[in-house]
Scaffold this active site. Structure first.
Site, PDB file in Angstrom:
ATOM      1  N   ASP A 297     -19.778 -24.080  29.502  1.00  0.00           N
ATOM      2  CA  ASP A 297     -19.714 -24.915  28.304  1.00  0.00           C
ATOM      3  C   ASP A 297     -18.533 -25.880  28.359  1.00  0.00           C
ATOM      4  OD1 ASP A 297     -20.453 -25.823  25.847  1.00  0.00           O
ATOM      5  OD2 ASP A 297     -19.938 -24.006  24.746  1.00  0.00           O
TER       6      ASP A 297
ATOM      7  N   ASP B 214     -33.256 -24.182  24.194  1.00  0.00           N
ATOM      8  CA  ASP B 214     -32.899 -24.976  23.006  1.00  0.00           C
ATOM      9  C   ASP B 214     -32.294 -26.327  23.376  1.00  0.00           C
ATOM     10  OD1 ASP B 214     -33.793 -23.147  21.077  1.00  0.00           O
ATOM     11  OD2 ASP B 214     -31.971 -21.941  21.315  1.00  0.00           O
TER      12      ASP B 214
ATOM     13  N   TRP C 237     -15.235 -32.475  27.680  1.00  0.00           N
ATOM     14  CA  TRP C 237     -14.369 -32.835  28.803  1.00  0.00           C
ATOM     15  C   TRP C 237     -14.516 -34.329  29.107  1.00  0.00           C
ATOM     16  CZ3 TRP C 237     -15.234 -34.988  33.593  1.00  0.00           C
ATOM     17  CH2 TRP C 237     -14.251 -34.801  34.573  1.00  0.00           C
TER      18      TRP C 237
ATOM     19  N   ARG D 115     -17.555 -17.266  29.099  1.00  0.00           N
ATOM     20  CA  ARG D 115     -17.939 -18.529  28.439  1.00  0.00           C
ATOM     21  C   ARG D 115     -16.713 -19.429  28.388  1.00  0.00           C
ATOM     22  NH1 ARG D 115     -22.216 -19.818  23.834  1.00  0.00           N
ATOM     23  NH2 ARG D 115     -21.980 -22.071  23.847  1.00  0.00           N
TER      24      ARG D 115
ATOM     25  N   LEU E 209     -24.396 -13.966  48.606  1.00  0.00           N
ATOM     26  CA  LEU E 209     -24.357 -14.102  47.149  1.00  0.00           C
ATOM     27  C   LEU E 209     -25.769 -14.291  46.609  1.00  0.00           C
ATOM     28  CD1 LEU E 209     -22.484 -14.492  44.597  1.00  0.00           C
ATOM     29  CD2 LEU E 209     -22.775 -16.957  44.974  1.00  0.00           C
TER      30      LEU E 209
ATOM     31  N   HIS F 176     -21.335 -33.536  32.982  1.00  0.00           N
ATOM     32  CA  HIS F 176     -22.269 -32.624  33.651  1.00  0.00           C
ATOM     33  C   HIS F 176     -22.143 -32.749  35.174  1.00  0.00           C
ATOM     34  CE1 HIS F 176     -23.858 -31.526  29.839  1.00  0.00           C
ATOM     35  NE2 HIS F 176     -24.457 -32.672  29.594  1.00  0.00           N
TER      36      HIS F 176
HETATM   37  C1  FPP Z   1     -22.731 -27.176  28.177  1.00  0.00           C
HETATM   38  O1  FPP Z   1     -21.798 -28.183  27.936  1.00  0.00           O
HETATM   39  C2  FPP Z   1     -23.377 -27.435  29.453  1.00  0.00           C
HETATM   40  C3  FPP Z   1     -24.702 -27.657  29.606  1.00  0.00           C
HETATM   41  C4  FPP Z   1     -25.665 -27.664  28.494  1.00  0.00           C
HETATM   42  C5  FPP Z   1     -25.263 -27.964  30.917  1.00  0.00           C
HETATM   43  C6  FPP Z   1     -24.632 -27.248  32.081  1.00  0.00           C
HETATM   44  C7  FPP Z   1     -25.021 -28.009  33.271  1.00  0.00           C
HETATM   45  C8  FPP Z   1     -24.275 -28.177  34.371  1.00  0.00           C
HETATM   46  C9  FPP Z   1     -22.979 -27.521  34.589  1.00  0.00           C
HETATM   47  C10 FPP Z   1     -24.715 -29.093  35.448  1.00  0.00           C
HETATM   48  C11 FPP Z   1     -26.181 -29.080  35.761  1.00  0.00           C
HETATM   49  C12 FPP Z   1     -26.541 -27.900  36.550  1.00  0.00           C
HETATM   50  C13 FPP Z   1     -27.194 -27.911  37.728  1.00  0.00           C
HETATM   51  C14 FPP Z   1     -27.498 -26.639  38.411  1.00  0.00           C
HETATM   52  C15 FPP Z   1     -27.602 -29.140  38.359  1.00  0.00           C
HETATM   53  P1  FPP Z   1     -22.014 -29.139  26.696  1.00  0.00           P
HETATM   54  O2  FPP Z   1     -22.718 -30.367  27.156  1.00  0.00           O
HETATM   55  O3  FPP Z   1     -22.700 -28.408  25.597  1.00  0.00           O
HETATM   56  O4  FPP Z   1     -20.546 -29.460  26.344  1.00  0.00           O
HETATM   57  P2  FPP Z   1     -19.961 -29.724  24.879  1.00  0.00           P
HETATM   58  O5  FPP Z   1     -20.093 -28.416  24.131  1.00  0.00           O
HETATM   59  O6  FPP Z   1     -18.552 -30.083  25.165  1.00  0.00           O
HETATM   60  O7  FPP Z   1     -20.755 -30.840  24.274  1.00  0.00           O
END
Ligand code: FPP
Length: 245
Positions: free
Chosen positions: A20, A67, A25, A182, A131, A37
């Site tokens: 998260d 979601d 960031w 988390r 892994l 991302h």
């Molecule tokens: C949460 O941060 C993160 C996600 C919903 C996506 C996680 C995805 C990746 C780390 C990269 C994609 C993965 C692969 C395998 C290609 P958020 O966007 O909710 O952050 P925020 O809470 O600061 O808005």
């Protein structure tokens, strides 16, 4: 009987991570959320590389929840493009590092070609023994439990926990998750590994996912080893027996 693959991991941890904070960031740096991302993918690389040396045999990463479809179309499209890119470009290095990749969650709602790319990546990495990397995409723990129950509807007699667990996780004898991390200061499970995480230790850190590295993982694993896990009993157990609890 445990499958060989999971028997080999009997003494290794199963760690789950809710990655998260990518959006915050990026916004704090004046960048687009998608750039966050992308930086998140670099953090995935670091953690996948570091995990085996820290006693982690299975790593489940929450990349896209069921979601998350509710996010703006451009962000969803960006995340799907990243997933496509990851599957196309990461396989070689996964194979080199002995990583076995499995994607969990629904595949029927993913954009064209991604389900096939997942299948190819899983096949190419199937021999990995260092892994067990599981990436959750269009994933909902409650749906996984519901689907397992639906598959058993009409079956004679109640299943054992192990049988039910195999259906929920999609893997025979997968170890229960020991530790769920988390990032970004949020403190909730958000429909992640609800069955497998019945006795998981929880570790919340303020670190945003794109900043997460081997040291942060080591800190979480070390904190885990200082917890006393009693599984409802009175004596501390060093590591959890899998789903048999
Ligand atoms: C949460 O941060 C993160 C996600 C919903 C996506 C996680 C995805 C990746 C780390 C990269 C994609 C993965 C692969 C395998 C290609 P958020 O966007 O909710 O952050 P925020 O809470 O600061 O808005």
């Amino acid at each position: 009987m445990q499958s060989d693959f999971h028997a080999e991991r009997a003494s290794m941890l199963h760690v789950g991570i809710i990655m998260d904070g990518n959006g915050r960031w990026a916004v704090r740096r004046g960048l687009s959320r998608l750039r966050g991302h992308e930086a998140g993918v670099e953090a995935i690389r670091r953690v996948v590389e570091a995990a085996p040396d820290q006693g982690v045999g299975t790593l489940t990463l929450y990349a896209f929840s069921s979601d998350n479809w509710r996010r703006p179309r451009t962000e969803v499209a960006g995340l799907m493009a990243l997933l496509r890119f990851y599957l196309a470009n990461e396989v070689q290095s996964l194979v080199k590092n002995g990583v076995r990749l499995k994607v969990i969650g629904r595949r029927d709602r993913l954009p064209d070609g991604i389900a096939a790319a997942i299948g190819r990546a899983e096949q190419a990495t199937a021999q990995g023994r260092t892994l067990n990397l599981r990436i959750a995409v269009d994933y909902s723990a409650r749906d996984a439990i519901l689907n397992a129950a639906a598959r058993l509807a009409g079956a004679a007699g109640a299943p054992t926990r192990q049988q039910f667990s195999d259906l929920v996780t999609g893997e025979a004898d997968l170890r229960d998750v020991d530790l769920i991390i988390r990032t970004s200061g949020e403190q909730r499970l958000s429909d992640f590994l609800l069955w497998e995480g019945a006795y998981a230790e929880l570790h919340f850190t303020e670190t945003m996912w794109p900043d997460f590295d081997a040291e942060h993982l080591a800190e979480a694993v070390s904190a885990f080893h200082h917890r006393e896990r009693r599984f409802g009993g009175l004596d501390a157990l060093p590591l959890a027996p899998a789903a048999s609890l």
